[in-house]
Motif scaffolding. Structure first.
Motif, mmCIF file in Angstrom:
data_model
loop_
_atom_site.group_PDB
_atom_site.id
_atom_site.type_symbol
_atom_site.label_atom_id
_atom_site.label_comp_id
_atom_site.label_asym_id
_atom_site.label_seq_id
_atom_site.Cartn_x
_atom_site.Cartn_y
_atom_site.Cartn_z
ATOM 1 N N GLU A 98 0.801 -1.215 0.000
ATOM 2 C CA GLU A 98 0.000 0.000 0.000
ATOM 3 C C GLU A 98 0.844 1.280 0.000
ATOM 4 N N HIS A 99 2.081 1.199 -0.439
ATOM 5 C CA HIS A 99 2.918 2.394 -0.447
ATOM 6 C C HIS A 99 2.490 3.394 -1.512
ATOM 7 N N GLU A 100 2.041 2.901 -2.684
ATOM 8 C CA GLU A 100 1.721 3.788 -3.791
ATOM 9 C C GLU A 100 0.318 4.357 -3.631
ATOM 10 N N GLY A 101 0.196 5.686 -3.576
ATOM 11 C CA GLY A 101 -1.108 6.315 -3.481
ATOM 12 C C GLY A 101 -1.850 5.956 -2.216
ATOM 13 N N LEU A 102 -1.138 5.893 -1.108
ATOM 14 C CA LEU A 102 -1.750 5.465 0.155
ATOM 15 C C LEU A 102 -2.882 6.390 0.580
ATOM 16 N N VAL A 103 -2.678 7.708 0.477
ATOM 17 C CA VAL A 103 -3.702 8.688 0.859
ATOM 18 C C VAL A 103 -4.245 9.323 -0.418
ATOM 19 N N PHE A 104 -5.545 9.243 -0.630
ATOM 20 C CA PHE A 104 -6.078 9.815 -1.865
ATOM 21 C C PHE A 104 -7.295 10.711 -1.653
ATOM 22 N N GLY A 105 -7.760 10.891 -0.442
ATOM 23 C CA GLY A 105 -8.935 11.731 -0.250
ATOM 24 C C GLY A 105 -8.956 12.440 1.096
ATOM 25 N N ARG A 106 -9.720 13.525 1.142
ATOM 26 C CA ARG A 106 -9.896 14.286 2.379
ATOM 27 C C ARG A 106 -11.336 14.801 2.432
ATOM 28 N N LEU A 107 -11.920 14.747 3.634
ATOM 29 C CA LEU A 107 -13.252 15.273 3.874
ATOM 30 C C LEU A 107 -13.184 16.351 4.943
ATOM 31 N N GLU A 113 -14.342 18.628 11.782
ATOM 32 C CA GLU A 113 -13.470 17.460 11.715
ATOM 33 C C GLU A 113 -12.935 17.275 10.292
ATOM 34 N N VAL A 114 -11.682 16.859 10.210
ATOM 35 C CA VAL A 114 -11.051 16.547 8.928
ATOM 36 C C VAL A 114 -10.734 15.060 8.900
ATOM 37 N N ARG A 115 -11.195 14.375 7.859
ATOM 38 C CA ARG A 115 -10.923 12.944 7.707
ATOM 39 C C ARG A 115 -10.151 12.709 6.412
ATOM 40 N N TYR A 116 -9.080 11.958 6.522
ATOM 41 C CA TYR A 116 -8.337 11.545 5.334
ATOM 42 C C TYR A 116 -8.721 10.104 4.991
ATOM 43 N N VAL A 117 -8.885 9.835 3.708
ATOM 44 C CA VAL A 117 -9.314 8.522 3.232
ATOM 45 C C VAL A 117 -8.187 7.915 2.401
ATOM 46 N N GLY A 118 -7.941 6.612 2.593
ATOM 47 C CA GLY A 118 -6.867 5.960 1.850
ATOM 48 C C GLY A 118 -7.075 4.473 1.702
ATOM 49 N N ARG A 119 -6.044 3.823 1.204
ATOM 50 C CA ARG A 119 -6.133 2.397 0.893
ATOM 51 C C ARG A 119 -6.220 1.535 2.145
ATOM 52 N N ILE A 120 -5.538 1.921 3.230
ATOM 53 C CA ILE A 120 -5.604 1.192 4.492
ATOM 54 C C ILE A 120 -5.708 2.206 5.625
ATOM 55 N N GLY A 121 -6.145 1.743 6.792
ATOM 56 C CA GLY A 121 -6.222 2.615 7.947
ATOM 57 C C GLY A 121 -4.865 2.747 8.633
ATOM 58 N N VAL A 122 -4.507 3.963 9.019
ATOM 59 C CA VAL A 122 -3.259 4.233 9.730
ATOM 60 C C VAL A 122 -3.577 5.129 10.924
ATOM 61 N N ARG A 123 -3.074 4.771 12.111
ATOM 62 C CA ARG A 123 -3.312 5.559 13.328
ATOM 63 C C ARG A 123 -2.002 6.059 13.885
#
Length: 749
Positions: A98-107, A113-123
């Motif tokens: 999941e290294h390529e394009g891991l983060v691709f969206g933001r709400l 609140e700001v949420r980032y959307v991606g291929r996997i969850g990261v905390r």
């Protein structure tokens, strides 16, 4: 972004900036997103190290030299070790993949609140989410929110990343009522944001109309055909892409397993829309220019474009008849008759018998699957024509004797070879052969055009330099011919190369024996569960046949505007579409508001197209810049020099991109002149043809030699209409006629 001035009496903003945000603002916003992406990748590196430590610890849980009896408790230790190793390896595989394009969206939500959307969850270290997995319920608004139902989202942002680098962003303003005054909106969404912030009830009503139209089309049921129409600047493409994202999320199992095919007019266009349709973390969306759709069955680049008259011939359904006759035509080097000697008797099958056999076999088999049937038919014809009183042989003995002769074997291989689609299509370069195949279907002039496009060279059947129109013809031939037998397709050499290394004995028979059995009934092309076709008005009848093979059982979204069509025979296209749709359910949606093109620009473009296409669907343009299009005429220095002067002015008037739209035969000259001028800001320039400009937009546009564009396009004035509607702020035209009597100006209504 500042609000536009007060609207005029009709609700149109008097001075609406529109278009992309300023370069400085874009750079600042990208820097903000890059900081968060860096944070995510830093945390990902920590997670990877932790997983590696777990893997190491798992391996050390139990060690054995396998020299003694394994007790029961030792077996438990082995099991625990394997569980640790498996879980650690699984986590490492996910993190690595999941290294390529891991983060691709933001709400950005209404509650702040700001949420980032991606291929996997990261905390983070405190277990707070840095990225939400796209499959999680919290990410649902990223795919399902629309301006009509924003789902508590103010702004949706798509991030384009290359590796770990953010290279672009694209925004949608979903809830202007709750947007902060300083909220930045970048890209196509900036136009809607400016309209939303306009003062006055009339403009708000217009925005509500746009949002309602778009929302209804986006959320339409997936079954059958969804047809979205509308003029330039109505947001058809964005609506279609958000519909694809909505369908993928709402019907995940169906569409991620079956796949979605998105087709556009060119690679330039596909690169443009790639940033609008976000990655969904799966290999579920395939983006293809129409020229490369057949790339799943034949190797081709699909970027070269035929001249307009040749493209019109290749795109016509009449080519189906020509290609079917081509498949039935034996290779030219084959003898006109089969002649062999058996026990001193001469057996002959003349050309009439051979033609009849070939037609009968091809009526029930594809050519590449029909050799066995052809062999049996030849044997049967020879048996019937044998001198019965003189040949004292049983039928089985006769067949064995005939097939053992070199004359029969060599004839069969030459008369019925395995043929690839490129090899077959290249034969149309033979003007004599083409005349026999197309004499009653294509005119002599059309045959000349077709033959001239296939130069007879030895390398042509192996080249990938086919044109956009050739892709559909090659696909048709693949369907007619069937798969080439693997033993012939591999073209294995009889002797091993000098430097070959084999660890075992390999016989010639082994190397020439197919390693897998070819299913004669298998379809060679890929199929999809949903097909989205943008700029559908430019799809030729032959290309519709190509697309239908990939979506025979699919649902469809078809987006287009007949007034922008470059195909000259609308009736033929309608027939191809009706054949595609059949009895499936059809839903139609019309986008009625042009919120991208300034009214001054669109009024000019509309006055041009209605004379050639009175039934054009003209949307209402609701933006105004107060700047009329500038209509220039080249001086004695020529069009290229005049283009350089006009581009200098445009670069100074707009802060974003400048498109220079030319006729195909004039593009290289204009591009060379601009390159030689080495203008400041040249990185903001794009020099394209009217076809390549389909679906694109620029802050400023220079249309070079409009009459030449009309003359070189099969769509004529409609192609010029496309070019004239590309700008979001400024339009300049440059005529070559020194007396100012350009034909396109005289045609204005």
């Amino acid at each position: 972004m500042t609000a536009p001035d007060e609207p005029d009496d009709d609700g149109t903003p008097a001075d609406q900036p529109g278009g992309p945000a300023t370069p400085d603002l874009v750079e600042r916003e990208i820097a903000v997103e890059q900081a968060h992406v860096d944070l995510v990748y830093g945390r990902l590196a920590e997670a990877t190290r932790t997983a590696q430590e777990v893997a190491t610890a798992g391996r050390s849980l139990f060690q054995s030299d396998r020299g003694s009896y394994v007790r029961e408790e030792d077996g438990t230790g082995l099991y625990e070790r394997d569980v640790f190793a498996f879980q650690a390896a699984k986590r490492l595989a996910v993190l690595d993949a999941e290294h390529e394009g891991l983060v691709f969206g933001r709400l950005d939500r209404t509650d702040g609140e700001v949420r980032y959307v991606g291929r996997i969850g990261v905390r983070d270290a405190d277990y707070e989410p840095l990225v939400i997995d796209w499959r999680a319920r919290a990410a649902e608004p990223f795919y399902r929110a629309t301006p009509h139902d924003p789902m508590q989202v103010v702004r949706r942002r798509v991030l384009r990343c290359q590796g770990q680098q953010v290279i672009g962003i694209e925004d949608d303003l979903l809830d202007g009522e709750h947007a902060r005054d300083d909220l930045a909106v970048v890209g196509e969404g900036a136009l809607m944001a400016a309209l939303t912030r306009a003062r006055g009830h009339t403009m708000r009503d217009i925005v509500a109309t746009i949002q309602g139209e778009q929302d209804e089309a986006i959320r339409a049921p997936y079954q059958g055909f969804t047809l979205i129409s509308g003029g330039p600047g109505t947001g058809k493409t964005v609506v279609a892409l958000h519909r694809a994202a909505y369908l993928l999320y709402s019907n995940r199992r169906r569409f991620t397993s079956g796949g979605v095919l998105v087709v556009g007019p060119s690679r330039v266009f596909m690169n443009y829309i790639e940033r609008v349709l976000p990655s969904l973390g799966e290999e579920s969306v395939t983006l293809r220019p129409v020229g490369t759709v057949a790339g799943d069955v034949v190797r081709l680049a699909g970027e070269r474009v035929d001249d307009a008259p040749t493209a019109a011939v290749k795109g016509s359904l009449r080519m189906v008849r020509v290609l079917r006759r081509l498949v039935q035509e034996p290779p030219q080097a084959v003898p006109l008759e089969l002649r062999l000697t058996l026990r001193g008797h001469v057996l002959v099958l003349r050309v009439e018998a051979l033609e009849r056999i070939r037609a009968e076999v091809l009526a029930h088999h594809k050519l590449n699957a029909g050799r066995e049937a052809a062999e049996k038919a030849l044997l049967q014809a020879l048996w019937r024509g044998r001198p019965a009183a003189e040949l004292d042989m049983e039928r089985d003995e006769f067949d064995d004797a005939v097939t053992d002769t070199a004359a029969f074997t060599m004839f069969l291989l030459a008369w019925w070879p395995g043929v690839s689609a490129p090899t077959a299509l290249a034969r149309l370069g033979d003007r004599g052969l083409l005349a026999r195949l197309a004499g009653s279907t294509l005119s002599s002039a059309e045959q000349d055009l077709l033959a001239a496009s296939y130069p007879r060279t030895a390398d042509l059947p192996r080249t990938a330099d086919w044109t956009v129109a050739d892709g559909a013809l090659l696909d048709e031939l693949v369907s007619l011919l069937g798969p080439v037998p693997e033993s012939e397709e591999r073209d294995e050499p009889l002797f091993l190369p000098d430097d070959a290394e084999y660890a075992e004995v390999v016989t010639t028979a082994d190397r020439l024996t197919p390693t897998r059995e070819v299913d004669p009934f298998a379809e060679p092309h890929q199929t999809y569960s949903h097909v989205l076709v943008d700029e559908a008005q430019d799809i030729t009848p032959m290309q519709w046949r190509m697309l239908r093979r990939r979506g025979a059982g699919a649902s469809w979204t078809i987006v287009g505007d007949p007034a922008q069509s470059s195909w000259p025979d609308a009736a033929e296209t309608d027939r191809a579409l009706k054949e595609l749709v059949g009895t499936a359910p059809v839903r139609r949606f019309r986008m009625s508001t042009n919120y991208r093109s300034p009214a001054e620009v669109f009024d000019l473009a509309a006055s041009v197209v209605v004379r050639a296409y009175p039934e054009a669907d003209l949307p209402r343009a609701v933006r105004s810049t107060g700047v009329e299009p500038l209509l220039l005429v080249a001086d004695e220095r020529g069009v290229a020099a005049g283009a350089v002067d006009a581009v200098v002015d445009l670069l100074g008037e707009v802060e974003g991109t400048v498109g220079v739209i030319c006729a195909p035969t004039g593009r290289d000259e204009v591009r060379a002149a601009l390159d030689a001028a080495a203008l400041p800001g040249a990185e903001r320039l794009a020099v394209v043809t009217s076809l390549e400009s389909k679906g694109l937009e620029y802050d400023g546009v220079l249309v070079v030699d409009p009459d030449r564009i009309v003359a070189e396009s099969p769509g004529g004035v409609r192609s010029l209409y496309v070019a004239l509607t590309r700008p979001t702020q400024r339009l300049v035209t440059l005529d070559a006629a020194g007396d100012g009597s350009a034909g396109w100006r005289r045609s204005r209504g």
